[in-house]
Motif scaffolding. Sequence first.
Motif, mmCIF file in Angstrom:
data_model
loop_
_atom_site.group_PDB
_atom_site.id
_atom_site.type_symbol
_atom_site.label_atom_id
_atom_site.label_comp_id
_atom_site.label_asym_id
_atom_site.label_seq_id
_atom_site.Cartn_x
_atom_site.Cartn_y
_atom_site.Cartn_z
ATOM 1 N N PRO A 170 39.482 33.867 17.602
ATOM 2 C CA PRO A 170 40.120 34.126 16.305
ATOM 3 C C PRO A 170 41.566 33.628 16.291
ATOM 4 N N VAL A 171 42.008 33.246 15.113
ATOM 5 C CA VAL A 171 43.383 32.786 14.936
ATOM 6 C C VAL A 171 44.356 33.904 15.340
ATOM 7 N N ASN A 172 45.444 33.531 16.012
ATOM 8 C CA ASN A 172 46.499 34.459 16.446
ATOM 9 C C ASN A 172 46.072 35.445 17.516
ATOM 10 N N GLN A 173 44.930 35.215 18.138
ATOM 11 C CA GLN A 173 44.498 36.078 19.238
ATOM 12 C C GLN A 173 44.901 35.404 20.549
ATOM 13 N N LEU A 174 45.780 36.071 21.282
ATOM 14 C CA LEU A 174 46.208 35.503 22.553
ATOM 15 C C LEU A 174 45.039 35.483 23.537
ATOM 16 N N ALA A 175 44.912 34.385 24.282
ATOM 17 C CA ALA A 175 43.822 34.264 25.257
ATOM 18 C C ALA A 175 44.298 33.408 26.418
ATOM 19 N N ALA A 176 43.618 33.567 27.555
ATOM 20 C CA ALA A 176 43.964 32.777 28.732
ATOM 21 C C ALA A 176 42.815 31.834 29.032
ATOM 22 N N GLU A 209 47.437 30.599 21.927
ATOM 23 C CA GLU A 209 46.859 31.121 20.690
ATOM 24 C C GLU A 209 46.468 29.967 19.785
ATOM 25 N N VAL A 210 45.425 30.166 19.004
ATOM 26 C CA VAL A 210 45.097 29.213 17.944
ATOM 27 C C VAL A 210 45.882 29.621 16.705
ATOM 28 N N LYS A 211 46.680 28.715 16.165
ATOM 29 C CA LYS A 211 47.488 29.057 14.990
ATOM 30 C C LYS A 211 46.802 28.647 13.687
ATOM 31 N N LYS A 212 46.057 27.564 13.733
ATOM 32 C CA LYS A 212 45.374 27.080 12.521
ATOM 33 C C LYS A 212 44.091 26.377 12.905
ATOM 34 N N LYS A 213 43.110 26.439 12.021
ATOM 35 C CA LYS A 213 41.875 25.662 12.211
ATOM 36 C C LYS A 213 41.750 24.712 11.025
ATOM 37 N N PHE A 214 41.543 23.430 11.330
ATOM 38 C CA PHE A 214 41.429 22.439 10.255
ATOM 39 C C PHE A 214 39.962 22.111 10.031
ATOM 40 N N ALA A 215 39.490 22.388 8.851
ATOM 41 C CA ALA A 215 38.062 22.250 8.562
ATOM 42 C C ALA A 215 37.620 20.790 8.556
ATOM 43 N N PHE A 216 38.550 19.900 8.188
ATOM 44 C CA PHE A 216 38.155 18.486 8.025
ATOM 45 C C PHE A 216 37.546 17.905 9.299
ATOM 46 N N ASP A 217 38.236 18.097 10.416
ATOM 47 C CA ASP A 217 37.734 17.515 11.664
ATOM 48 C C ASP A 217 37.579 18.555 12.774
ATOM 49 N N LEU A 259 42.207 21.920 16.133
ATOM 50 C CA LEU A 259 42.880 23.219 16.189
ATOM 51 C C LEU A 259 44.356 23.039 16.478
ATOM 52 N N GLU A 260 45.177 23.822 15.812
ATOM 53 C CA GLU A 260 46.585 23.843 16.192
ATOM 54 C C GLU A 260 46.781 24.965 17.205
ATOM 55 N N ILE A 261 47.351 24.600 18.346
ATOM 56 C CA ILE A 261 47.471 25.486 19.499
ATOM 57 C C ILE A 261 48.937 25.752 19.785
ATOM 58 N N LYS A 262 49.219 27.014 20.196
ATOM 59 C CA LYS A 262 50.586 27.354 20.567
ATOM 60 C C LYS A 262 50.592 27.964 21.962
ATOM 61 N N ILE A 263 51.345 27.340 22.860
ATOM 62 C CA ILE A 263 51.573 27.939 24.179
ATOM 63 C C ILE A 263 52.973 28.509 24.154
ATOM 64 N N LYS A 264 53.129 29.697 24.655
ATOM 65 C CA LYS A 264 54.422 30.373 24.580
ATOM 66 C C LYS A 264 55.541 29.512 25.156
ATOM 67 N N PHE A 301 50.929 22.304 19.021
ATOM 68 C CA PHE A 301 50.376 20.939 18.960
ATOM 69 C C PHE A 301 48.895 21.032 18.607
ATOM 70 N N THR A 302 48.324 19.898 18.321
ATOM 71 C CA THR A 302 46.945 19.895 17.842
ATOM 72 C C THR A 302 46.001 19.372 18.923
ATOM 73 N N ILE A 303 44.822 19.951 19.008
ATOM 74 C CA ILE A 303 43.819 19.396 19.919
ATOM 75 C C ILE A 303 42.542 19.107 19.146
ATOM 76 N N SER A 304 41.759 18.196 19.648
ATOM 77 C CA SER A 304 40.541 17.756 18.953
ATOM 78 C C SER A 304 39.419 18.764 19.155
#
Lengths: 221, 221
Positions: free
Chosen positions: A152-158, A185-193, A196-201, A206-209
């Motif tokens: 889920p978005v904004n859920q911290l995970a390792a 954490e996942v900050k945003k999910k882009f439906a088009f492709d 995911l926008e990812i945030k490391i503390k 940044f975005t990953i495919s």
Amino acid sequence: MEINLSVTEENYIKAIYHLQQADGNVSTNEVAKELATKPASVTDMLKKLKQKKILNYEKYQGFRLSNDGRRIALGIVRKHRLWEYFLVEKLQFGWDEVHEVAEELEHISSKKLIDKLDAFLEYPKFDPHGDPIPDVNGKMAAQPQINLTDLPVNQLAAVSSVGIQSTELLELLKHKNIAIGTKLEVKKKFAFDNSLEIKIKGQNAFTISQQLAQALFVKMV
Amino acid sequence: MEINLSVTEENYIKAIYHLQQADGNVSTNEVAKELATKPASVTDMLKKLKQKKILNYEKYQGFRLSNDGRRIALGIVRKHRLWEYFLVEKLQFGWDEVHEVAEELEHISSKKLIDKLDAFLEYPKFDPHGDPIPDVNGKMAAQPQINLTDLPVNQLAAVSSVGIQSTELLELLKHKNIAIGTKLEVKKKFAFDNSLEIKIKGQNAFTISQQLAQALFVKMV
DNA sequence: AAATAATTTTAGACAAATCTAAAATTATTT
DNA sequence: AAATAATTTTAGATTTGTCTAAAATTATTT
């Protein structure tokens, strides 16, 4: 052996517990932000909790819960998650509307109540958000490993493992600064492709495919 | 319209509610005794509750809840009794061990929670002690009339009717100072001859025979 | 109806949890 | 390594609910 704690003290203990799960050592400012209060108020409470041997704390140095503190925190987490389970499974609340009510219920002190509730609910292992529920002794089931695309978005995970072992993947991970154990954490999910926008503390987002996300498995923290 | 009340304020409101059910007008000392606090503290709180329009109060004059106050009190009583029912019927508590836990649970504020709990329990009308549970609108079932011989010890009750209409009985009632509406408690039951020791407020306790007790019907207060 | 007793209220103090503003310490820049 | 910034702590005030001791009021006796 049973220390009497105010609701406020319990809220501090719980907040520190969650912050140290994510962060290791905890700072005054973090707690103030988490509890929507002022750093000065936090310092006052830290002294009190230290004096009650719930906290290992030296001024200006950051702090962590003591063993006792952790035991107490797990008791509160247990209550919170059992009540959430009850609200959703028995009272037909939506899983997204139980949090505030559980915040109140978690401070009901009777141990007998919570153990009987646990039995009534037939000892559930996970709450409606997928978080593990500590048992009577504070043990909880390992957080199941899930695919990063399902986090889920904004859920911290390792990051716990990678799905495939290829040099290309490892190269990419190295470049993106992701390793086993990295907390993100996942900050945003882009439906088009499905990127995911990812945030490391401490880093910029940044975005990953989609392909990369599918190769990564994480455990919620 | 929704006033925010502290747990302490709610406890005062509930205590005043119960005292005025039994007594009519309530006094500072009564409340202090009930809540195990000092009369001076009660006076402070009375001023606060008056200011919040929960109480009709003029100093030195005694007091009663306002309409709003009564509405709030009924909400608390509703919560207390529903939780007691839940504890006994679902969690297998004994009916004699639920009171303190319910004292805590009754202060959980979510209205949605209590209405859903009510539905889950299928709208019970009486709690495990036989006291009526107010519904969403504050209405409760009439307390059933029971024979004085079945009244639990130390349970305040009001005489509601007499079983037989004889001059002899009326003569005896007049002599014992008992009428319809008289509030009394059973202090002791004597197994030898089933006589009862009765206490009417403001009078000394006295004993009545089994025959007389069987002729009297009461409603718990 | 005075005197005495009981009840109730006021006045002033205290502990818990909070706040603001200023001082102390640690971290980051240049 | 100074200077500046950020964080953390201290000092002193505020609010809520409580207390004790004394004053005010009402009730009960004689």
